[in-house]
Design an enzyme around this catalytic site. Sequence first.
Site, PDB file in Angstrom:
ATOM      1  N   SER A  33      41.796  39.998  34.286  1.00  0.00           N
ATOM      2  CA  SER A  33      42.074  40.480  35.641  1.00  0.00           C
ATOM      3  C   SER A  33      40.812  40.754  36.450  1.00  0.00           C
ATOM      4  O   SER A  33      40.839  40.730  37.677  1.00  0.00           O
ATOM      5  CB  SER A  33      42.921  41.757  35.582  1.00  0.00           C
ATOM      6  OG  SER A  33      42.268  42.758  34.807  1.00  0.00           O
ATOM      7  N   GLY A  70      45.507  40.718  32.132  1.00  0.00           N
ATOM      8  CA  GLY A  70      46.039  41.178  30.868  1.00  0.00           C
ATOM      9  C   GLY A  70      45.571  40.393  29.661  1.00  0.00           C
ATOM     10  O   GLY A  70      45.876  40.750  28.519  1.00  0.00           O
ATOM     11  N   ASN A  98      40.117  43.855  27.999  1.00  0.00           N
ATOM     12  CA  ASN A  98      41.423  44.299  27.507  1.00  0.00           C
ATOM     13  C   ASN A  98      41.401  44.561  26.009  1.00  0.00           C
ATOM     14  O   ASN A  98      42.130  45.429  25.517  1.00  0.00           O
ATOM     15  CB  ASN A  98      42.495  43.261  27.854  1.00  0.00           C
ATOM     16  CG  ASN A  98      42.816  43.262  29.338  1.00  0.00           C
ATOM     17  OD1 ASN A  98      43.061  44.290  29.935  1.00  0.00           O
ATOM     18  ND2 ASN A  98      42.776  42.085  29.948  1.00  0.00           N
ATOM     19  N   ASP A 179      43.186  52.465  40.285  1.00  0.00           N
ATOM     20  CA  ASP A 179      43.312  52.570  38.829  1.00  0.00           C
ATOM     21  C   ASP A 179      41.985  52.904  38.151  1.00  0.00           C
ATOM     22  O   ASP A 179      41.944  53.189  36.954  1.00  0.00           O
ATOM     23  CB  ASP A 179      43.899  51.286  38.239  1.00  0.00           C
ATOM     24  CG  ASP A 179      43.039  50.042  38.498  1.00  0.00           C
ATOM     25  OD1 ASP A 179      41.892  50.181  38.958  1.00  0.00           O
ATOM     26  OD2 ASP A 179      43.538  48.933  38.238  1.00  0.00           O
ATOM     27  N   HIS A 182      39.643  48.265  38.201  1.00  0.00           N
ATOM     28  CA  HIS A 182      39.426  46.984  38.879  1.00  0.00           C
ATOM     29  C   HIS A 182      38.623  47.171  40.173  1.00  0.00           C
ATOM     30  O   HIS A 182      38.967  48.014  40.997  1.00  0.00           O
ATOM     31  CB  HIS A 182      40.769  46.323  39.187  1.00  0.00           C
ATOM     32  CG  HIS A 182      41.535  45.963  37.954  1.00  0.00           C
ATOM     33  ND1 HIS A 182      42.481  46.808  37.410  1.00  0.00           N
ATOM     34  CD2 HIS A 182      41.460  44.875  37.156  1.00  0.00           C
ATOM     35  CE1 HIS A 182      42.970  46.237  36.317  1.00  0.00           C
ATOM     36  NE2 HIS A 182      42.369  45.069  36.137  1.00  0.00           N
TER      37      HIS A 182
END
Length: 211
Positions: A33, A70, A98, A179, A182
Amino acid sequence: MHIAVLMLALMTIAPPAWAQATRPIKLVVLGDSLSAGLGLPAQEAFPQKLKKVLQAKGIGVDMINAGVSGDTSSGGRDRLDWSVPDGTDGVIVELGANDALRGIDPDLTRAALTDIVQRLKARNIAVMLCGMLAPPNYGADYAARFNSIYPDLAKKMNVPFYPFFLEGVAADAKLNQADGIHPTAAGIDIVVANILPTVEAFLGTIAEQQR
């Protein structure tokens, strides 16, 4: 004085000599991502912004954004063949964030990234590896095992290496989305600016091999 300043400015934006003697370099960003551009308009994603900056410097690139939100390193390995088409000149590998967030065994991450680099090299595709750092919540031992993957692999496989993809952006609330993970568009700008010298050197090596 003004002429000297102008000449310096022109030298700064002048394309490197190799850029004028090569066809556009076909580049793939294989990532998660962070490169896919989660939460951003498509044109604000890392590959698109990197392409724009390179083109502004007179460096021609055909860019594919093969970022999948993801994705783990194993996921990137599993889709490698169809994510990186034949005719690709170089791949920027941006995977592992991740893995670290999920606490995946670093040995599995190391094996997946090693396989990716080996398989790309076997196809005569140049590779540049972007490093990632583990968050502190899994402890110092995990972080040491995870963080060593990237420099070890880059040295072993003799590939260009950018130590930390989110350098200058990670943990800065102003440069990250809500978040906290990002980057915002402004954050991506900093990522691109920081990584640019490494990418230029990588592309220069590819261009020399094409001659």
